[in-house]
Each structure stands twice: as structure tokens, then as C-alpha cells.
Design an enzyme around this catalytic site. Structure first.
Site, PDB file in Angstrom:
ATOM      1  CB  CYS A  74      61.244  60.321  61.500  1.00 18.73           C
ATOM      2  SG  CYS A  74      62.750  59.398  61.795  1.00 18.73           S
ATOM      3  CD  GLU A 112      55.585  53.677  62.201  1.00 24.96           C
ATOM      4  OE1 GLU A 112      56.273  53.422  63.201  1.00 24.96           O
ATOM      5  OE2 GLU A 112      56.071  53.867  61.059  1.00 24.96           O
ATOM      6  NE  ARG A 156      59.088  50.606  67.132  1.00 19.88           N
ATOM      7  CZ  ARG A 156      60.396  50.627  67.040  1.00 19.88           C
ATOM      8  NH1 ARG A 156      61.127  50.282  68.081  1.00 19.88           N
ATOM      9  NH2 ARG A 156      61.007  50.975  65.918  1.00 19.88           N
ATOM     10  NE  ARG A 158      58.334  54.647  66.145  1.00 20.50           N
ATOM     11  CZ  ARG A 158      59.245  54.750  67.095  1.00 20.50           C
ATOM     12  NH1 ARG A 158      58.942  55.409  68.208  1.00 20.50           N
ATOM     13  NH2 ARG A 158      60.447  54.228  66.949  1.00 20.50           N
TER      14      ARG A 158
END
Length: 668
Positions: A74, A112, A156, A158
Site C-alpha cells: 500500500c 492484492e 481481513r 482486502r
């Protein structure tokens, strides 16, 4: 099972690889720059570090492969309109990934990233990425998934971008149905009766919350800023009177009201407290300050004087006054002070010391005002009946678990039993390395570094393996890799790295190898200097290793007693067979001989202020024996260009000037 090749970009510790290999993939290389991650990856997959392509920003191409994966870190996304060509936008990690996608053109990919990329505030960035994928001739689909729905007891969320070179395969791409709660916290905790603690799947947990069959939260939250049935406050932990508890609740219930300030939570002055309960005295508030539950906050400052000699930053602070009054909360939350990188409290304190401002209103707030920090180092304690655990992060958290199960009919009894059975006796702990692996979908025996900060950073930065496996299966099921020949991966004969993690788990601080001291049979006479003869055992192995420049002097003057290896050490060297050591001095070669007394694990610069417990090294305790050669001899360092492992006999055959016996002078 499908046959396909893949390359693992931003590989981390290998979450993508575990998933893709389980559905028939063959990894032909990976890209990673973090040393700990590289070592962990190579250790678990028995991979040579030569398989690492290194820094993606420096890659111009990659070997041909069928499937590309990338857990792109990120970061801020640059979407300025001047870098639109695939060959002209290197340097940004997303752009580098898309450059390689367009260059190699695999059949499919998974990218991802954090959920934030799918947020409205980043819509322009996501649109840019998708447009670039389209320009490369790919058809892509964006999926925002929670790992909890696909086989791990963790929230989580994503974003996963799945793409194909041919549209017909994207049309066939179908996600597996979610199965939330199929793995629960009790399933991954050691020392827990999973059957007793497991909840029925009919009681669906939300992404960020879990409750038991009776509707009670399955975790306890420690903070003073929120209130709930399972919230523990400072005044619940410390001994406080009912009167003090009531004062704390007055602050808790009123601090978020707009009338007391512009922030989400505002301190209250004595006047404010007395408006709410006129019986409250200043001494009572001060008593709570002494107990560490409240703190005093200098809130309003009056500008007293402005000197020409003040700095630009100080003058700017004074300019923020409204009718001669500076509001501390308004000041610290301003964008400009953040842009100037100033600390509001420090600036006001300095101005107060020189008489430029004076505090005219003091307020009271809770001492612990950061929710994520919790109280006394505890943020949340999760019960074994909890279905879901919060997102594992690289920096770790103040979250704990307990294996003690609590049953109660009322919330009051539920809280009381928690305090009595869990909190007060200390029946709670952080998750272990093995549990963290299971929470991410890794095998519990996955090899990770020994220290918590290191393994938590690696596992927290990884992907949830079951989610990737589900996506990979869905891609394989489209038939995109159908009718491909079996992949044969060429073996790399380069020696691999010794697994220091496994050695640490096996030996800890105990010696890996312990040689006997050199024995002497000398007729010693008091006060005399005698010659001693030490016979070289030709059958013994000698390690020749490069000495770094900053460590040469202790080897040149023969005073060295310790040799630290680098972070990498080749598996071709059998530690339990090493006996001698020769330092290789760059530009000179080898000449002097030491004996290896002990081989063990340790930390670089151990025992000094510079010791780093995260820097695991192989340590040799050595003793100087004598000069082996008349002069320095050059030796080829073939293993990683740093080490060579041989016997004294083979060393002799390559160096005719070797002397079997070393004469040393010893004053007795």
C-alpha cells in the site's frame, strides 16, 4: 490438477506461493527486497536466493510465465496525467507491476492491496489502475473480500484484482461461495477445548464484532472513551469510590457534546463539571488526577505580548488567536500546524515560558485518550468463544486472548466472572507465532524468525492463504491453463542459506559445536620462556572466511576471540565438523590460524549498547593458534564468494609452504 508456471512479485514470506502450489502451480522465481522476508521465503521453500529477481523497480523484464501474482504494498498512488506510457512510468510500484504485466503478458494474474484502494477517496487511483490493465489488453474484475468468509478466523478485508488475457476466461470466472465461521478462534488457539467453545454458524458474526449465543460480546474492550456492556474502564481496574466512578461517567457521557468543543472528544473544565453536578469540587478532580485516571489539560491561552524576535512558527501560533485567545484543541487539529510539523503543546509551553502567552483555562480529560492503546497495555481480550480475531498487522497490537471459557446468565455476572477468572489472575496472553500462522492460513510450523517483532511484521504483512487459494482455484476452473504440458523446474545447484531460525529453535543459546581445547605436553619451568609445538591435525576441517574492514585489526594483532558471520551462511558447511578458522584479509589472503572452540547462535555486537536482538548471527568463539604460512596466501572463496570449507590436508596440497608445526613463544 492444473499445470502452470507463476512468478511471485512482492513475495513477502510466500503466502501466494503456498496457495498457488497447492493447486498445481510451479514457481519459477520471486521478487522481494526485505531481508527477513527473503530469508524466511527461501528457508520454507528450500529456495536459493538466486531465485529472487530483487527490486522490481530495477527489472526490465522477467522470464515467461503463465500466472503473475503481486501483493503490491500500500502506498500513495501517483495518477498525474503526464506518465501514461508503459515505458515511461517506472518508479511507482503499481506502475512497475503494470509495466511487467504488459511486457511479459502472462495468461492470468492476481493483484492484492489494502481495502483503502477501493474506497471512494481513492476511486481515481483505482480507475487509473484498471484503465492501465485495459490498455495492456487484459480483462479484469475487482473483488473486495474478507478473509473471515474463506477459512480463517480473522477480519481481513482486502481488494483483489483478477485478470485474464482473454475475455472468455473472465466470463467463466466465479468466486466460491463464502463460508463465514467455518474456522473459529477456538480452532486455532492452543490449550483450548474447541468443541466446548465453538459457536453454531447460525449466529453470524459481523466483520468487526462477535457475540455469543446470549448476545454478549465475545471480547472485552479496555478504554475510557467508550462505554458498553463489555467495556472495562480505568475505574473498574483501580480502587475507586462510587462517587469517583460517577464523576468519570459524567465526563464520559458529555465529552463528545458539541457545546464543549469541536473535536470528537473534548476535555471539561471545573465549571463545566459543576454545571452538570454542582456538588463536584476541584479536590475530587485532582484526586482522580493523582490516581492516573484523569489529566489536566491547558486549554485556553491568552496572548500577552508579541516580540519581533520570535520565530516565524511562533508568530504564526500567536496569529491563531481569536479575540486574543488561543484554543489548544483548535490549534492542534489545524492542517497548517501539521504541514509545519509543529507540536502544539510544545510551542505553547515555550511561549508561556517567555511570557508571550498565559493559560487562562484548565480542563480535565481522561489520561488514556488513545483507543488502540487501551489501558495498562491491554486493548482487547478475546474469549475462546469468539468467532473472529482482528486484522493481524505488522506493528502488532495490544490485543490478547484467553482460553478460559465464561458462562453467565446476565451481563453483570458475565463482567464479574471475566474480571475474577481472566483479568485479575492474568489468565490472558498474546497470540503465539503458531497461532498467528493459523490465523493467516499458514501451517502452524511455518518457519519464522525467533523474535516477536520480526515474525509479527512478516505475518502481519502477508496475505491470508485460503483466500488466495480460493481465487487461484477459481482461475484454474476457467480452463485458462488446460491442456498444458507438465512443468519441469530446472534445479539450481547454487548452495542455499543455512536456516538460522531452525537452529535457534533447536539449540537456543546452547552450543551447536564444542571443540576441545588445544592440549600441550610441555615441560614448564617457572619464570622461563619455553617453545611449544602444536601439531596440526590434517583431517580436521578449516573454515576460511572474509573479515570485514572494520574488524581486521583484531585479527591482524591476533587478539580476536569472536567471529560473527553475516546474516547468511551456506548449508554446505557442516558446523559440527569445523575445527580451525582462518580469517581472509581482503587484498592479502590468509596466513594465521585460529581454533574454533564453540559455534553457537548469538546477536551482532552482543553485550554492547549496539546489540540488536533482531539481528541473529552465527557466532564462533575462537582462540589464536599461530602463524600457518610464512606470508599471506590467496585462497579462492568459492561459496558465495565469502566462505570456503576444506580440510587442512587439502589446504596443504594447494599451498606448498604450509608448516605442519607452529612454533609459538609462551612466557610461563
Amino acid at each position: 490438477m492444473a499445470n502452470f508456471t507463476f512468478i511471485d512479485l512482492f513475495a513477502g514470506i510466500g503466502g501466494f506461493r503456498l496457495a498457488l502450489e497447492s493447486v498445481g502451480g510451479t514457481c519459477i522465481g520471486f521478487s522481494e527486497i526485505a531481508t527477513d522476508a527473503i530469508n524466511t521465503y527461501c528457508c520454507n521453500f528450500k529456495e536459493n536466493d538466486s531465485a529472487n529477481f530483487g527490486n522490481i523497480t530495477k527489472l526490465e523484464t522477467l522470464p515467461e510465465h503463465d500466472f503473475m501474482t503481486a501483493g503490491v504494498p500500500c502506498q500513495s498512488w501517483s495518477i498525474a496525467g503526464k506518465n501514461l506510457g508503459f515505458d515511461d512510468d517506472r518508479g511507482q510500484l503499481w506502475n512497475d507491476t503494470l509495466y511487467l504485466l504488459n511486457k511479459i503478458r502472462p495468461k492470468a494474474f492476481i493483484f492484492e492491496n489494502v481495502k483503502g484502494l477501493a474506497d471512494p477517496r481513492n476511486s481515481e487511483a483505482l480507475d487509473y489502475i484498471l484503465e492501465r490493465i485495459k490498455q495492456a489488453g487484459y480483462y479484469a474484475q475487482v473483488n473486495v473480500l474478507n478473509a473471515y468468509d474463506y477459512g480463517v478466523p480473522q477480519t481481513r478485508v482486502r481488494i483483489y484484482i483478477v485478470g485474464f488475457k482473454e475475455k472468455k476466461y473472465l466470463d467463466k470466472f466465479v468466486l466460491a461461495s463464502p463460508t463465514p465461521g467455518c474456522v473459529q478462534l477456538s480452532d486455532v488457539l492452543d490449550g483450548c477445548d474447541a468443541k466446548e467453545c465453538r459457536q453454531s454458524n447460525g449466529n453470524n458474526a459481523r466483520w468487526s464484532l462477535s457475540c455469543n449465543e446470549k448476545g454478549f460480546n465475545d471480547y472485552f474492550l479496555f478504554n475510557d472513551l467508550r462505554n458498553g456492556n463489555t467495556t472495562i474502564h480505568s475505574w473498574d481496574i483501580q480502587e475507586t469510590t462510587e462517587r469517583e466512578k460517577n464523576i468519570c461517567y459524567i465526563l464520559l457521557k458529555n465529552r463528545r457534546k458539541d457545546k464543549y468543543g469541536e473535536l470528537d472528544g473534548n476535555p471539561l473544565s471545573l465549571k463545566h463539571f459543576q454545571e452538570l453536578d454542582q456538588s463536584i469540587k476541584k479536590d475530587e478532580l485532582e484526586k482522580l488526577v493523582e490516581k492516573g485516571i484523569l489529566k489536566r489539560v491547558s486549554y485556553l491561552y491568552k496572548v500577552c505580548k508579541v516580540d519581533d524576535g520570535l520565530s516565524d512558527d511562533a508568530l504564526w501560533i500567536l496569529e491563531q488567536a481569536n479575540d486574543g485567545i488561543i484554543n489548544y484543541d483548535a490549534l492542534k487539529s489545524s492542517k497548517e500546524i501539521k504541514k509545519r510539523k509543529l507540536n502544539a503543546q510544545d510551542m505553547l509551553s515555550t511561549l508561556e515560558m517567555i511570557g508571550a502567552v498565559r493559560c487562562v483555562e484548565e480542563r480535565y480529560d481522561f489520561k488514556n485518550t488513545k483507543i488502540s492503546t487501551g489501558l495498562l497495555g491491554v486493548n482487547r481480550i478475546f474469549l475462546p468463544t469468539c468467532k473472529i480475531y482482528p486484522t493481524l498487522v505488522a506493528s502488532d497490537t495490544n490485543d490478547y486472548v484467553t482460553t478460559v471459557n465464561i458462562n453467565a446468565d446476565s451481563i453483570e455476572e458475565f463482567r464479574a466472572r471475566f474480571m475474577q477468572s481472566v483479568y485479575r489472575p492474568g489468565n490472558y496472553r498474546q497470540i503465539t507465532k503458531e497461532e498467528a500462522c493459523r490465523i493467516q492460513g499458514f501451517p502452524s510450523d511455518y518457519k519464522l524468525p525467533p523474535t516477536r517483532a520480526r515474525w509479527m511484521k512478516l505475518i502481519g504483512n502477508s496475505v491470508a492463504v485460503p483466500v488466495i487459494k480460493m481465487l487461484a482455484n477459481a482461475i484454474v476452473n476457467t480452463g485458462v491453463f488446460a491442456e498444458q504440458k507438465e512443468v519441469v523446474k530446472k534445479k539450481n545447484t547454487r548452495c542455499s542459506q543455512l536456516d538460522l531460525f531452525s537452529l535457534f529453535e533447536k539449540y537456543g543459546e546452547s552450543p551447536i559445536m564444542d571443540n576441545c581445547m588445544v592440549h600441550e605436553d610441555i615441560d614448564i619451568k617457572y619464570g622461563k620462556t619455553k617453545s611449544r609445538q602444536i601439531t596440526i591435525d590434517e583431517s580436521k576441517n578449516v573454515l576460511i572466511s572474509l573479515v570485514k574492514k572494520d574488524n581486521e585489526n583484531v585479527f591482524l594483532d591476533k587478539t580476536a576471540t569472536i567471529y560473527y558471520t553475516g546474516k547468511k551462511f551456506p548449508t554446505t558447511i557442516a558446523l559440527n565438523k569445523l575445527y580451525y578458522f582462518m580469517p581472509y584479509i581482503k587484498g592479502k589472503g590468509v596466513k594465521d590460524l585460529w581454533m574454533i572452540k564453540v559455534a553457537r547462535l548469538g546477536f551482532r555486537k552482543e553485550g554492547t549498547d549496539s546489540e540488536d536482538k533482531n539481528d541473529l548471527r552465527l557466532v564462533f568463539e575462537i582462540e589464536y593458534v599461530g602463524q600457518l604460512f610464512d606470508d599471506y596466501q590467496l585462497v579462492k572463496l568459492e561459496i558465495w564468494r565469502a566462505f570456503t570449507d576444506t580440510t587442512m590436508a587439502s589446504l596443504k596440497s594447494n599451498a606448498p609452504r604450509i608448516r605442519y608445526n607452529i612454533e609459538c613463544r609462551s612466557k610461563m
